[in-house]
Design an enzyme around this catalytic site. Structure first.
Site, mmCIF file in Angstrom:
data_model
loop_
_atom_site.group_PDB
_atom_site.id
_atom_site.type_symbol
_atom_site.label_atom_id
_atom_site.label_comp_id
_atom_site.label_asym_id
_atom_site.label_seq_id
_atom_site.Cartn_x
_atom_site.Cartn_y
_atom_site.Cartn_z
ATOM 1 N N SER A 1 -57.061 -2.818 4.922
ATOM 2 C CA SER A 1 -57.397 -1.844 3.950
ATOM 3 C C SER A 1 -56.954 -0.623 4.533
ATOM 4 C CB SER A 1 -58.817 -1.840 3.914
ATOM 5 O OG SER A 1 -59.552 -1.352 4.919
ATOM 6 N N LYS B 1 -62.540 4.044 6.381
ATOM 7 C CA LYS B 1 -61.935 4.759 5.233
ATOM 8 C C LYS B 1 -61.485 6.256 5.234
ATOM 9 C CE LYS B 1 -62.383 0.925 2.676
ATOM 10 N NZ LYS B 1 -62.810 -0.085 3.817
#
Lengths: 212, 212
Positions: B129, B172
């Site tokens: 990701s 993230k």
DNA sequence: TGCCAAATGAAACGAACGTATACTATAATT
DNA sequence: AATTATAGTATACGTTCGTTTCATTTGGCA
């Protein structure tokens, strides 16, 4: 820098390291004489020589003040064993693992990754040509020294640099097409490079990113 | 083992460490006396006390033969300051820097990158990701422990993991939109995650890739 | 207050240590 | 052939250092 060591001087260096590793403090001149099985003056002369050549540093008149310099550590345990030399510019024709190219050493937990006898070196990667392989500008690549590679591997190759007699190290994917060597970036913005005489220096085995 | 240190004794210990770090060889009794601004005998008595309590070891009658034991190093700098704990799974609610989460330690040349007093931890990153930020599956991220972050930084946040009472750490980009916290992947295939109560654990400060 | 114990200091002793002198020998270089 | 660098021995001088002795101060505590 990079003076030559005589055989005896290297022995002395190793004695100093051995003593240090066993005791966790540096040896006195007499300790060295004992280890080397020679007179005090003999050991002392070697110490002076080693200091002049830059392999040890010490404080005058202070007992046990000998410390090994980076050069000494490098001499005593070759790059492959522990410390990875960080390569700067590469002079024309010279081997990549020559002392003069080392700008500094890159401490790296290598022993946990590889247990073999290969030699490694580190190279600071510039530019974003390998971006899509997760290798960004400023990253430090850890390379295993070898002069051939399977197609598909990420390698370091030496290419001529404009304007100077020096060579430049470039990091690219390595492919073959017939007898032609292809260097391919991991960024579609960069075209392939086709070279005939390819000097492969190593293949990528790790990466360190100093900052994000 | 593990006896208590008096305030003075701890000072002496720190002096020994300081001297050692500055000179790379241990201090003499007189060096310690100078650092502690006391008499030779005063320093010597402290040395004997520290030896009896197991914080230093030394060889009788040998100059500069003091070495700090593990206990001493532990007293002087807690584990978190130097070795980076590699975090495994995080139990519900618990702080991320609890001993039970450490699976192993990641030796890392941290001191060359950061000289401050922050605490760091390492986290193995799974999934792709964050691919477009050059962070690939299997990379080990080095994070500085802090509970808040500026928008735009890459952070570790704790999110609930399905099926268990445990939490999961996710890496993230961190953004804000009004009062909402947004976790954004660096891979367009992943949608943003919006969370109300965000538990920031740290921000990314480095990366280690064990293999390529 | 008076006493004990711990902490501290000045001085000194002898061992450990760095350094120097004098001399010998070998090998490589000029 | 002379010079220089390396390698070594034996001995000795003066400093640094660990250690000890003896005296002094300090801080509770009965």
């Amino acid at each position: 820098m990079g003076k030559n060591l005589t055989k005896r001087q290297k022995e002395i260096l190793r004695h100093i390291l051995t003593f240090y590793e066993e005791n966790n403090y540096p040896p006195s001149v007499r300790d060295i004489a004992r280890l080397h099985n020679c007179s005090v003056k003999g050991a002392y002369d070697h110490i002076l020589a080693l200091e002049k050549k830059g392999f040890i540093e010490r404080a005058a008149r202070r007992s046990r003040s000998i410390v090994l310099t980076e050069s000494a550590k490098h001499v005593l345990r070759p790059a492959s064993e522990r410390r990875i030399p960080l390569i700067g510019r590469i002079a024309a024709g010279g081997p990549i693992l020559a002392d003069e190219h080392f700008e500094e050493f890159c401490d790296f937990p290598l022993d946990k990754w590889e247990k073999d006898n290969y030699r490694f070196f580190a190279l600071k990667i510039e530019g974003d040509s390998m971006r899509d392989a997760g290798i960004l500008d400023g990253d430090i690549g850890i390379f295993r020294y070898q002069q051939s590679a399977e197609p598909g591997k990420i390698i370091v190759a030496l290419v001529d640099s404009e304007g100077t007699a020096e060579k430049e190290a470039t990091v690219k994917y390595y492919f073959r097409e017939g007898r032609r060597n292809i260097l391919r970036a991991a960024n579609p913005a960069y075209p392939d490079t086709i070279v005939q005489n390819l000097q492969i220096q190593g293949i990528l085995r790790g990466l360190v990113r100093p900052q994000v």
